[in-house]
Write a protein that holds these residues in place. Structure first.
Motif, PDB file in Angstrom:
ATOM      1  N   VAL A 127      71.314  66.767   9.456  1.00  0.00           N
ATOM      2  CA  VAL A 127      70.505  67.789   9.606  1.00  0.00           C
ATOM      3  C   VAL A 127      69.025  66.991   8.980  1.00  0.00           C
ATOM      4  O   VAL A 127      69.161  66.432   8.023  1.00  0.00           O
ATOM      5  N   GLY A 128      67.937  67.076   9.845  1.00  0.00           N
ATOM      6  CA  GLY A 128      67.042  66.702   9.476  1.00  0.00           C
ATOM      7  C   GLY A 128      66.411  64.917   9.755  1.00  0.00           C
ATOM      8  O   GLY A 128      65.681  64.464   9.825  1.00  0.00           O
ATOM      9  N   GLY A 129      67.583  64.455  10.587  1.00  0.00           N
ATOM     10  CA  GLY A 129      67.535  63.255  10.995  1.00  0.00           C
ATOM     11  C   GLY A 129      66.650  63.230  12.035  1.00  0.00           C
ATOM     12  O   GLY A 129      66.364  64.066  12.933  1.00  0.00           O
ATOM     13  N   ILE A 130      66.063  61.834  12.413  1.00  0.00           N
ATOM     14  CA  ILE A 130      65.109  61.469  13.544  1.00  0.00           C
ATOM     15  C   ILE A 130      65.522  60.996  14.686  1.00  0.00           C
ATOM     16  O   ILE A 130      66.158  59.984  14.401  1.00  0.00           O
ATOM     17  N   LEU A 131      65.322  61.285  15.720  1.00  0.00           N
ATOM     18  CA  LEU A 131      65.259  60.551  16.976  1.00  0.00           C
ATOM     19  C   LEU A 131      63.897  60.192  17.644  1.00  0.00           C
ATOM     20  O   LEU A 131      63.236  61.045  17.735  1.00  0.00           O
ATOM     21  N   TYR A 132      63.628  59.114  17.542  1.00  0.00           N
ATOM     22  CA  TYR A 132      62.116  58.582  18.028  1.00  0.00           C
ATOM     23  C   TYR A 132      62.443  57.889  19.428  1.00  0.00           C
ATOM     24  O   TYR A 132      63.153  56.935  19.827  1.00  0.00           O
ATOM     25  N   LEU A 133      61.809  58.145  20.395  1.00  0.00           N
ATOM     26  CA  LEU A 133      61.631  57.774  21.795  1.00  0.00           C
ATOM     27  C   LEU A 133      60.091  57.198  21.944  1.00  0.00           C
ATOM     28  O   LEU A 133      59.169  57.835  21.484  1.00  0.00           O
ATOM     29  N   TYR A 134      59.930  56.264  22.703  1.00  0.00           N
ATOM     30  CA  TYR A 134      58.729  55.644  23.163  1.00  0.00           C
ATOM     31  C   TYR A 134      58.829  55.145  24.537  1.00  0.00           C
ATOM     32  O   TYR A 134      59.699  54.339  24.993  1.00  0.00           O
ATOM     33  N   GLY A 135      57.929  55.360  25.341  1.00  0.00           N
ATOM     34  CA  GLY A 135      57.557  55.145  26.675  1.00  0.00           C
ATOM     35  C   GLY A 135      56.503  55.829  27.277  1.00  0.00           C
ATOM     36  O   GLY A 135      56.087  56.960  26.948  1.00  0.00           O
ATOM     37  N   PRO A 136      56.477  55.937  28.735  1.00  0.00           N
ATOM     38  CA  PRO A 136      55.580  56.667  29.473  1.00  0.00           C
ATOM     39  C   PRO A 136      56.516  58.142  29.907  1.00  0.00           C
ATOM     40  O   PRO A 136      57.806  58.044  29.898  1.00  0.00           O
ATOM     41  N   PHE A 137      55.650  59.090  29.871  1.00  0.00           N
ATOM     42  CA  PHE A 137      56.372  60.315  30.355  1.00  0.00           C
ATOM     43  C   PHE A 137      55.381  61.278  30.953  1.00  0.00           C
ATOM     44  O   PHE A 137      54.252  61.144  31.216  1.00  0.00           O
ATOM     45  N   ARG A 138      56.061  61.928  31.876  1.00  0.00           N
ATOM     46  CA  ARG A 138      55.015  63.117  32.761  1.00  0.00           C
ATOM     47  C   ARG A 138      54.947  64.354  31.755  1.00  0.00           C
ATOM     48  O   ARG A 138      56.004  64.576  30.887  1.00  0.00           O
ATOM     49  N   GLU A 139      53.803  64.945  31.881  1.00  0.00           N
ATOM     50  CA  GLU A 139      53.703  66.373  30.893  1.00  0.00           C
ATOM     51  C   GLU A 139      53.051  67.236  32.246  1.00  0.00           C
ATOM     52  O   GLU A 139      52.310  67.267  32.845  1.00  0.00           O
ATOM     53  N   ASP A 140      53.864  68.377  31.838  1.00  0.00           N
ATOM     54  CA  ASP A 140      53.535  69.717  32.777  1.00  0.00           C
ATOM     55  C   ASP A 140      53.610  69.233  34.317  1.00  0.00           C
ATOM     56  O   ASP A 140      52.894  69.777  35.237  1.00  0.00           O
ATOM     57  N   LEU A 194      57.582  60.217  20.912  1.00  0.00           N
ATOM     58  CA  LEU A 194      58.390  61.712  20.807  1.00  0.00           C
ATOM     59  C   LEU A 194      59.063  61.483  19.813  1.00  0.00           C
ATOM     60  O   LEU A 194      60.095  60.782  19.731  1.00  0.00           O
ATOM     61  N   ILE A 195      58.998  62.284  18.482  1.00  0.00           N
ATOM     62  CA  ILE A 195      59.823  62.529  17.200  1.00  0.00           C
ATOM     63  C   ILE A 195      60.564  63.649  17.534  1.00  0.00           C
ATOM     64  O   ILE A 195      60.078  64.774  17.623  1.00  0.00           O
ATOM     65  N   PHE A 196      61.866  63.523  17.688  1.00  0.00           N
ATOM     66  CA  PHE A 196      62.598  64.869  17.433  1.00  0.00           C
ATOM     67  C   PHE A 196      63.329  64.850  16.171  1.00  0.00           C
ATOM     68  O   PHE A 196      63.819  63.648  15.736  1.00  0.00           O
ATOM     69  N   ARG A 197      63.923  66.084  15.878  1.00  0.00           N
ATOM     70  CA  ARG A 197      64.356  66.342  14.563  1.00  0.00           C
ATOM     71  C   ARG A 197      65.543  67.179  14.703  1.00  0.00           C
ATOM     72  O   ARG A 197      65.531  68.110  15.155  1.00  0.00           O
ATOM     73  N   LYS A 198      66.577  66.750  14.014  1.00  0.00           N
ATOM     74  CA  LYS A 198      67.955  67.383  13.981  1.00  0.00           C
ATOM     75  C   LYS A 198      68.097  68.698  13.284  1.00  0.00           C
ATOM     76  O   LYS A 198      67.522  68.409  12.046  1.00  0.00           O
ATOM     77  N   LEU A 199      68.076  69.761  13.948  1.00  0.00           N
ATOM     78  CA  LEU A 199      68.174  71.122  13.110  1.00  0.00           C
ATOM     79  C   LEU A 199      69.297  71.555  12.751  1.00  0.00           C
ATOM     80  O   LEU A 199      70.235  70.908  13.542  1.00  0.00           O
ATOM     81  N   ASP A 200      69.775  72.303  11.772  1.00  0.00           N
ATOM     82  CA  ASP A 200      70.939  72.909  11.671  1.00  0.00           C
ATOM     83  C   ASP A 200      71.234  74.222  12.871  1.00  0.00           C
ATOM     84  O   ASP A 200      70.242  74.459  13.514  1.00  0.00           O
ATOM     85  N   ARG A 201      72.306  74.555  12.928  1.00  0.00           N
ATOM     86  CA  ARG A 201      72.492  75.444  14.004  1.00  0.00           C
ATOM     87  C   ARG A 201      71.796  76.973  13.896  1.00  0.00           C
ATOM     88  O   ARG A 201      71.300  77.259  14.702  1.00  0.00           O
ATOM     89  N   LEU A 202      71.777  77.130  12.687  1.00  0.00           N
ATOM     90  CA  LEU A 202      70.744  78.506  12.400  1.00  0.00           C
ATOM     91  C   LEU A 202      69.402  78.397  12.712  1.00  0.00           C
ATOM     92  O   LEU A 202      68.937  79.185  13.463  1.00  0.00           O
ATOM     93  N   SER A 203      68.783  77.277  12.293  1.00  0.00           N
ATOM     94  CA  SER A 203      67.452  76.964  12.893  1.00  0.00           C
ATOM     95  C   SER A 203      67.197  76.785  13.954  1.00  0.00           C
ATOM     96  O   SER A 203      66.112  77.210  14.471  1.00  0.00           O
ATOM     97  N   SER A 204      68.071  76.022  14.899  1.00  0.00           N
ATOM     98  CA  SER A 204      68.163  75.925  16.156  1.00  0.00           C
ATOM     99  C   SER A 204      68.093  77.271  16.894  1.00  0.00           C
ATOM    100  O   SER A 204      67.362  77.431  17.883  1.00  0.00           O
ATOM    101  N   ASN A 205      69.027  78.024  16.480  1.00  0.00           N
ATOM    102  CA  ASN A 205      69.057  79.479  17.164  1.00  0.00           C
ATOM    103  C   ASN A 205      67.624  80.159  16.907  1.00  0.00           C
ATOM    104  O   ASN A 205      67.106  80.943  17.755  1.00  0.00           O
TER     105      ASN A 205
END
Length: 211
Positions: A127-140, A194-205
């Motif tokens: 919980v709180g751990g980071i996933l970091y992605l780098y690259g090109p992305f489409r938006e909308d 793009l920086i993603f953070r791992k949430l606990d289940r309660l926070s995710s809900n």
């Protein structure tokens, strides 16, 4: 160096990526890189952040040999031997890491590599751990620059299952495994961090209910 591969892109983007990683990864712990390729990024990261242990990985044996060559040449003690991780195959051969990095990966792979990355990250990050992605992305649903559109066309010509991904689709795949898109950072050459953070289940809900 025998077996060492070299990527011109590393020289162009490594410093910008290190600047972002220095802000978001923990000061100490173990960082797993998925799809490390030549291994040059791992050397840059391990040298720039010596208090962290860096675990490169790649499913390709040629890439892993290159990682070993660059690791040996670097002389760094905080850079581990590469693992043979295929993001689509669960479970990964590592039980727990503090952060995960994947650079220029998900657009040069089938979509199940993205969903596998999210599943593996959800299983190995605390919980709180980071996933970091780098690259090109489409938006909308649209490319952010004409050069990215041309790049996307070239990828899909090479392999119909490849392509620049929609941020919204990536975020939805991440959310399935308790990973929240916490930050989007514009990078050079029309790329994004793009920086993603791992949430606990309660926070995710709670987060899901508030959208």
């Amino acid at each position: 160096m025998l077996d060492a591969l070299f990527s011109p892109a590393v020289a162009r983007n490594a410093a910008a990526i290190v600047e972002i990683l220095g802000r978001v990864v923990p000061p100490r712990g173990l960082v797993l890189e998925i799809a490390s390729g030549s291994g040059e990024h791992a050397v840059h990261f391990a040298r720039a952040m010596p208090a962290l242990d860096w675990q490169p990985s790649d499913p390709d044996e040629v890439a892993r040999r290159s990682i070993v060559a660059h690791t040996r040449a670097s002389g760094l003690s905080n850079l581990r031997a590469p693992l043979a991780i295929d993001a689509t195959r669960q479970p990964w051969p590592v039980a727990k890491v503090d952060a995960i990095v994947a650079i220029n990966m998900i657009h040069i792979a089938a979509w199940d590599a993205t969903t596998g990355l999210m599943a593996g990250a959800g299983a190995t990050l605390p919980v709180g751990g980071i996933l970091y992605l780098y690259g090109p992305f489409r938006e909308d649903g649209a490319h952010t620059a004409p050069s990215n559109a041309a790049f996307d066309d070239g990828l899909r010509t090479r392999n119909a299952s490849w392509g620049v991904r929609d941020i919204e689709a990536v975020a939805d795949a991440a959310d399935t495994h308790g990973l929240h898109l916490a930050q989007r950072v514009a990078m050079p050459a029309n790329n994004l961090s793009l920086i993603f953070r791992k949430l606990d289940r309660l926070s995710s809900n709670v987060g899901g209910a508030s959208r």
